[in-house]
Design an enzyme around this catalytic site. Structure first.
Site, PDB file in Angstrom:
ATOM      1  N   TYR A   1      -5.777   1.056 -23.645  1.00 42.56           N
ATOM      2  CA  TYR A   1      -4.662   0.054 -23.184  1.00 42.56           C
ATOM      3  C   TYR A   1      -3.211   1.071 -22.876  1.00 42.56           C
ATOM      4  O   TYR A   1      -2.713   0.864 -21.864  1.00 42.56           O
ATOM      5  CB  TYR A   1      -4.441  -0.691 -24.167  1.00 42.56           C
ATOM      6  CG  TYR A   1      -3.494  -1.809 -23.869  1.00 42.56           C
ATOM      7  CD1 TYR A   1      -3.871  -2.884 -23.272  1.00 42.56           C
ATOM      8  CD2 TYR A   1      -1.951  -1.518 -24.240  1.00 42.56           C
ATOM      9  CE1 TYR A   1      -2.881  -3.920 -22.868  1.00 42.56           C
ATOM     10  CE2 TYR A   1      -0.944  -2.627 -23.657  1.00 42.56           C
ATOM     11  CZ  TYR A   1      -1.438  -3.504 -23.089  1.00 42.56           C
ATOM     12  OH  TYR A   1      -0.325  -4.372 -22.840  1.00 42.56           O
TER      13      TYR A   1
ATOM     14  N   PHE B   1       9.998  -7.800   5.691  1.00 42.50           N
ATOM     15  CA  PHE B   1       8.772  -7.832   5.429  1.00 42.50           C
ATOM     16  C   PHE B   1       8.495  -9.183   4.622  1.00 42.50           C
ATOM     17  O   PHE B   1       9.390  -9.600   3.765  1.00 42.50           O
ATOM     18  CB  PHE B   1       7.804  -6.872   4.770  1.00 42.50           C
ATOM     19  CG  PHE B   1       6.551  -7.118   4.726  1.00 42.50           C
ATOM     20  CD1 PHE B   1       5.627  -7.098   5.921  1.00 42.50           C
ATOM     21  CD2 PHE B   1       5.785  -7.491   3.593  1.00 42.50           C
ATOM     22  CE1 PHE B   1       4.393  -7.679   5.908  1.00 42.50           C
ATOM     23  CE2 PHE B   1       4.534  -7.628   3.607  1.00 42.50           C
ATOM     24  CZ  PHE B   1       3.680  -7.889   4.487  1.00 42.50           C
ATOM     25  N   THR B   2       7.590  -9.956   4.646  1.00 43.78           N
ATOM     26  CA  THR B   2       7.503 -11.582   4.321  1.00 43.78           C
ATOM     27  C   THR B   2       7.659 -11.367   2.631  1.00 43.78           C
ATOM     28  O   THR B   2       8.547 -12.063   2.329  1.00 43.78           O
ATOM     29  CB  THR B   2       6.080 -11.966   4.565  1.00 43.78           C
ATOM     30  OG1 THR B   2       4.878 -10.869   4.280  1.00 43.78           O
ATOM     31  CG2 THR B   2       5.841 -12.168   5.852  1.00 43.78           C
TER      32      THR B   2
ATOM     33  N   ASP C   1      10.409   1.311   1.277  1.00 40.93           N
ATOM     34  CA  ASP C   1       9.243   0.464   1.274  1.00 40.93           C
ATOM     35  C   ASP C   1       8.009   1.864   1.795  1.00 40.93           C
ATOM     36  O   ASP C   1       8.029   1.851   3.087  1.00 40.93           O
ATOM     37  CB  ASP C   1       9.121  -0.460   2.270  1.00 40.93           C
ATOM     38  CG  ASP C   1       7.617  -1.333   1.998  1.00 40.93           C
ATOM     39  OD1 ASP C   1       6.741  -0.818   1.751  1.00 40.93           O
ATOM     40  OD2 ASP C   1       7.561  -2.577   2.094  1.00 40.93           O
TER      41      ASP C   1
ATOM     42  N   LYS D   1      -2.515   0.461   1.296  1.00 42.64           N
ATOM     43  CA  LYS D   1      -2.673   0.702   2.772  1.00 42.64           C
ATOM     44  C   LYS D   1      -2.970   2.108   2.869  1.00 42.64           C
ATOM     45  O   LYS D   1      -4.067   2.755   2.793  1.00 42.64           O
ATOM     46  CB  LYS D   1      -1.151   0.226   3.504  1.00 42.64           C
ATOM     47  CG  LYS D   1      -1.210  -1.220   3.610  1.00 42.64           C
ATOM     48  CD  LYS D   1      -1.014  -1.909   2.638  1.00 42.64           C
ATOM     49  CE  LYS D   1      -0.379  -3.297   2.893  1.00 42.64           C
ATOM     50  NZ  LYS D   1      -0.112  -4.303   1.873  1.00 42.64           N
TER      51      LYS D   1
ATOM     52  N   ARG E   1       1.757 -12.741  13.233  1.00 40.15           N
ATOM     53  CA  ARG E   1       3.011 -12.492  12.702  1.00 40.15           C
ATOM     54  C   ARG E   1       4.001 -12.954  13.826  1.00 40.15           C
ATOM     55  O   ARG E   1       4.517 -12.059  14.443  1.00 40.15           O
ATOM     56  CB  ARG E   1       2.918 -10.744  12.776  1.00 40.15           C
ATOM     57  CG  ARG E   1       1.782 -10.049  11.751  1.00 40.15           C
ATOM     58  CD  ARG E   1       2.122  -9.767  10.436  1.00 40.15           C
ATOM     59  NE  ARG E   1       2.441 -11.021   9.429  1.00 40.15           N
ATOM     60  CZ  ARG E   1       2.327 -10.943   8.218  1.00 40.15           C
ATOM     61  NH1 ARG E   1       2.197  -9.823   7.485  1.00 40.15           N
ATOM     62  NH2 ARG E   1       2.268 -11.703   7.350  1.00 40.15           N
TER      63      ARG E   1
ATOM     64  N   PHE F   1       2.440 -18.659   5.818  1.00 41.64           N
ATOM     65  CA  PHE F   1       1.176 -18.372   6.660  1.00 41.64           C
ATOM     66  C   PHE F   1      -0.074 -17.922   6.047  1.00 41.64           C
ATOM     67  O   PHE F   1      -1.220 -18.064   6.688  1.00 41.64           O
ATOM     68  CB  PHE F   1       1.752 -16.760   7.359  1.00 41.64           C
ATOM     69  CG  PHE F   1       1.955 -15.641   6.475  1.00 41.64           C
ATOM     70  CD1 PHE F   1       3.119 -15.754   5.677  1.00 41.64           C
ATOM     71  CD2 PHE F   1       1.173 -14.873   6.052  1.00 41.64           C
ATOM     72  CE1 PHE F   1       3.508 -14.759   4.838  1.00 41.64           C
ATOM     73  CE2 PHE F   1       1.430 -13.786   5.129  1.00 41.64           C
ATOM     74  CZ  PHE F   1       2.618 -13.930   4.568  1.00 41.64           C
TER      75      PHE F   1
HETATM   76  N1  F0G Z   1       5.382  -4.041   2.579  1.00 37.90           N
HETATM   77  C1  F0G Z   1       4.859  -3.981   3.240  1.00 37.90           C
HETATM   78  C2  F0G Z   1       5.279  -3.188   4.462  1.00 37.90           C
HETATM   79  C3  F0G Z   1       3.610  -4.504   3.526  1.00 37.90           C
HETATM   80  O1  F0G Z   1       2.762  -4.559   4.800  1.00 37.90           O
HETATM   81  C4  F0G Z   1       3.072  -5.380   2.175  1.00 37.90           C
HETATM   82  C5  F0G Z   1       1.743  -6.004   2.520  1.00 37.90           C
HETATM   83  C6  F0G Z   1       3.676  -5.341   1.236  1.00 37.90           C
HETATM   84  C7  F0G Z   1       4.893  -4.666   0.988  1.00 37.90           C
HETATM   85  C8  F0G Z   1       3.208  -6.048   0.081  1.00 37.90           C
HETATM   86  O2  F0G Z   1       2.156  -5.236  -0.554  1.00 37.90           O
HETATM   87  O3  F0G Z   1       0.210  -6.878  -0.376  1.00 37.90           O
HETATM   88  O4  F0G Z   1       0.214  -4.895  -2.020  1.00 37.90           O
HETATM   89  O5  F0G Z   1       1.541  -6.890  -2.243  1.00 37.90           O
HETATM   90  N2  F0G Z   1       1.085  -6.115   3.648  1.00 37.90           N
HETATM   91  C9  F0G Z   1      -0.225  -6.834   3.914  1.00 37.90           C
HETATM   92  C10 F0G Z   1      -0.232  -6.932   5.274  1.00 37.90           C
HETATM   93  C11 F0G Z   1      -0.437  -8.015   2.947  1.00 37.90           C
HETATM   94  O6  F0G Z   1      -1.367  -7.649   5.731  1.00 37.90           O
HETATM   95  O7  F0G Z   1       0.512  -6.434   5.966  1.00 37.90           O
HETATM   96  P1  F0G Z   1       0.860  -6.206  -1.490  1.00 37.90           P
END
Ligand code: F0G
Length: 470
Positions: A85, A137-138, A228, A271, A395, A462
Site C-alpha cells: 500500500y 483540451f476537453t 500538459d 499516450k 473533435r 462527446f
Molecule cells: N491532456 C491531453 C492533451 C489529452 O489528450 C488527454 C487525453 C488528457 C490530458 C487527459 O488524460 O485521458 O489520461 O485522463 N486525451 C485522450 C484522447 C482521451 O483521446 O485524446 P486522461
C-alpha cells in the site's frame, strides 16, 4: 537527420526503406463484421463511436490513449509489481524515471491524466482567475472551470486554420498573454496552461524559442507555467526535426530542456509513455507539491501509488525510457505521416502539417454542404465506421461543448474527425486500409446528410451523446 517516411524513402528516391525498430511477438486477432452489422451497430451506438463495442471495430483509431502495445521489457516489469500500500519500490522507479527524463523535482502519481488535472486545477486556481492556454483540451478546461477558473485561448491564430503550414502551430501568442495581463493584472492569472503537442489543433508542436520567450514574459510578472506533457516527447521530435540548432540533440535532451522552462507538468501517461493506464503530476515548488500531495490521498490514493497498481508504475517507468528513444519516435511519427501523405496525395482535406499522434480530417471542407449544427465531424466518424469498421472520433462542435455562461454551443473554427494512431500496434497495411476507407467516404460525400443530437450529457458530452440521422 533523415525524416522521410517509409513510402517516400523507398519509392520516390529509389532509396532503402526503413522499418519499425521492433518485431511482433504476440498478436491479437481482429475481424471486420458485415456492412449490415456495422450499420446496425452504429445505430445502436447512437452514431457515437465512443458507444460502439470494441469487438465490432476492425481498426480502432478512436484514440492513442491507453491503446499502445507494451514491450517485452514492460511486460516483464509487470511481474515485478510491489503491491505494498505504501512505499512501493515501483513508485521510486517511476519517480526516478520522471526526474531523469522530464527533470521535475516532486512527483505525485495519479490514475490517469485527468486525475492530475483535477489536483493542479484545485491547488493552483483561485475562483475568478484566468487560465490562458494554447488551445483548450476537453478534460483540462473542464477541471479548470470546475475549480472556478476562466479559460482563455492564447494560441497563435494560424492554429485555427487547418491548411496553414506554420511549423509550430502549437505556439503561444505572447501578445495575447500580454494583453490579458494588461487587462486583468498578473495576480488574476492562475498560471499558463501550456500543452505540447496541442491535441485539438491537430497534434501541433510548440517551439523551444516560444517556450523560452514565454518563460521570460512570465518571469517578469511572477506567473507560473504548467505543462500538459501528455505528448511532449512527440513535441521534442518536431523540435529536433524543424528548429534550428536542435538537429543534433536527442529527443531526450530536447524534452528535458523544454520542461526546464516550466514549473511543473501533468501527464496522461497513456499516450507518449506506452502504457495502458497511468498519469502523474510533477512540480518544482514545494508549497504547490505539498498541497497537491495532500489532495491526492482524498481523490486518487496514497501519494506513492495515486490509483495505479505497483506493476502499472513499473511498466510506466520503463515506458518513459522507451518513449524518448529517437528511433522509436521516428517510426511512430513516420507512420502517422505515411497515412497523411496518402490522403494528401488523394486530395483529401486534412490538418496540415501532419501532427504527432493522429490525422485530423477537416470535416468542414470534406462536407462543405453541412452546417456545423448538424455535426459534420461526428457524421464523418459514423460514415467511416459504416464503410469499413474503422473507428475514429469527433473533435469539433460536439467536443467543444457549451459555454458555461450562455449555455450555447461553442462553435470552434476547427471541425475535425481524428484518426488517432496507437503506438506500435498497427502496420502499414492497416494504414492503407484506413486511407482507402477515407477515400470511399470522400467519394460519397455529396450524398451525406448530418445528424441531430437526441441525448446530451452535462459534462464532456462527446463521450456519451447520442444522435440520429437527419
Ligand atoms: N491532456 C491531453 C492533451 C489529452 O489528450 C488527454 C487525453 C488528457 C490530458 C487527459 O488524460 O485521458 O489520461 O485522463 N486525451 C485522450 C484522447 C482521451 O483521446 O485524446 P486522461
Amino acid at each position: 537527420m533523415d525524416h522521410e517516411t517509409p513510402k517516400t524513402m523507398g519509392q520516390q528516391h529509389g532509396r532503402r526503406s526503413w522499418a519499425e525498430p521492433w518485431k511482433i511477438k504476440m498478436v491479437e486477432p481482429i475481424k471486420m463484421i458485415s456492412r449490415e452489422e456495422r450499420a446496425e451497430a452504429m445505430k445502436a451506438a447512437g452514431y457515437n463511436t465512443f458507444l460502439l463495442k470494441s469487438e465490432d471495430v476492425y481498426i480502432d483509431l478512436l484514440t492513442d490513449s491507453g491503446t499502445s502495445a507494451m514491450s517485452d521489457r514492460q511486460w516483464a516489469g509487470m511481474l515485478l509489481g510491489d503491491e505494498a500500500y505504501a512505499g512501493s519500490r515501483n513508485f521510486y522507479n517511476l519517480e526516478n524515471a520522471i526526474q531523469t527524463y522530464y527533470g521535475y523535482r516532486y512527483i505525485i502519481p495519479t490514475h490517469q491524466g485527468r486525475g492530475a488535472e483535477h489536483l493542479i486545477s484545485k491547488v493552483a486556481i483561485q475562483p475568478g482567475q484566468y487560465v490562458p492556454g494554447n488551445m483548450y483540451f476537453t478534460t483540462t478546461r473542464l477541471h479548470q472551470e470546475l475549480a472556478g477558473g476562466i479559460f482563455v485561448d492564447v494560441i497563435i491564430d494560424e492554429a485555427h486554420d487547418p491548411a496553414h503550414l506554420h511549423p509550430f502551430k502549437g505556439n503561444v501568442d505572447l501578445n495575447k498573454v500580454q494583453m490579458l495581463i494588461d487587462k486583468h493584472g498578473a495576480q488574476q492569472i492562475a498560471y499558463i496552461s501550456l500543452a505540447g503537442t496541442v491535441n485539438m489543433a491537430g497534434g501541433q508542436p510548440v517551439s523551444m524559442e516560444n517556450v523560452r520567450a514565454l518563460r521570460a514574459l512570465c518571469d517578469r510578472y511572477g506567473i507560473r507555467i504548467y505543462l500538459d506533457a501528455t505528448r511532449m516527447a512527440e513535441n521534442a521530435f518536431f523540435i529536433q526535426e524543424r528548429e534550428p540548432g536542435y538537429a543534433n540533440k536527442s529527443v531526450a535532451e530536447i524534452l528535458k530542456e523544454f520542461c526546464s522552462y516550466t514549473d511543473g507538468a501533468w501527464m496522461s501517461a497513456k499516450k507518449d509513455s506506452l502504457v495502458n493506464i497511468g498519469g502523474w503530476l510533477a512540480l518544482n515548488h514545494l508549497d504547490v507539491f505539498e498541497a497537491a500531495s495532500n489532495l491526492v490521498v482524498v481523490y486518487e490514493g496514497l501519494h506513492t501509488y495515486g490509483g495505479m497498481a505497483g506493476r502499472d508504475m513499473e511498466a510506466l517507468a520503463l515506458g518513459i525510457e522507451e518513449s524518448v528513444q529517437d528511433d522509436h519516435m521516428r517510426s511512430r511519427i513516420g507512420q502517422v505521416r505515411y497515412l497523411g501523405e496518402l490522403l494528401t496525395e488523394w486530395g483529401i482535406p486534412i490538418v496540415q502539417p501532419v501532427g504527432g499522434h493522429a490525422i485530423f480530417l477537416d470535416a468542414k471542407s470534406f462536407y462543405p454542404h453541412l452546417p456545423q449544427d448538424v455535426f459534420p465531424a461526428q457524421t464523418l466518424a459514423a460514415e467511416l465506421y459504416m464503410d469499413s469498421g474503422v473507428r475514429s472520433m469527433e473533435r469539433g462542435i460536439v467536443s467543444a461543448g457549451r459555454d458555461p455562461e450562455t449555455g450555447k454551443h461553442r462553435y470552434p473554427a476547427l471541425e475535425l474527425t481524428r484518426l488517432t494512431i496507437p503506438r506500435r500496434v498497427y502496420t502499414q497495411s492497416h494504414m492503407d486500409v484506413v486511407a482507402e476507407s477515407v477515400k470511399a467516404a470522400y467519394d460519397a460525400r455529396d450524398k451525406t446528410r448530418g445528424l441531430k443530437m437526441v441525448y446530451e450529457p452535462k459534462y464532456l458530452r462527446f463521450f456519451q451523446a447520442r444522435f440520429e440521422p437527419l
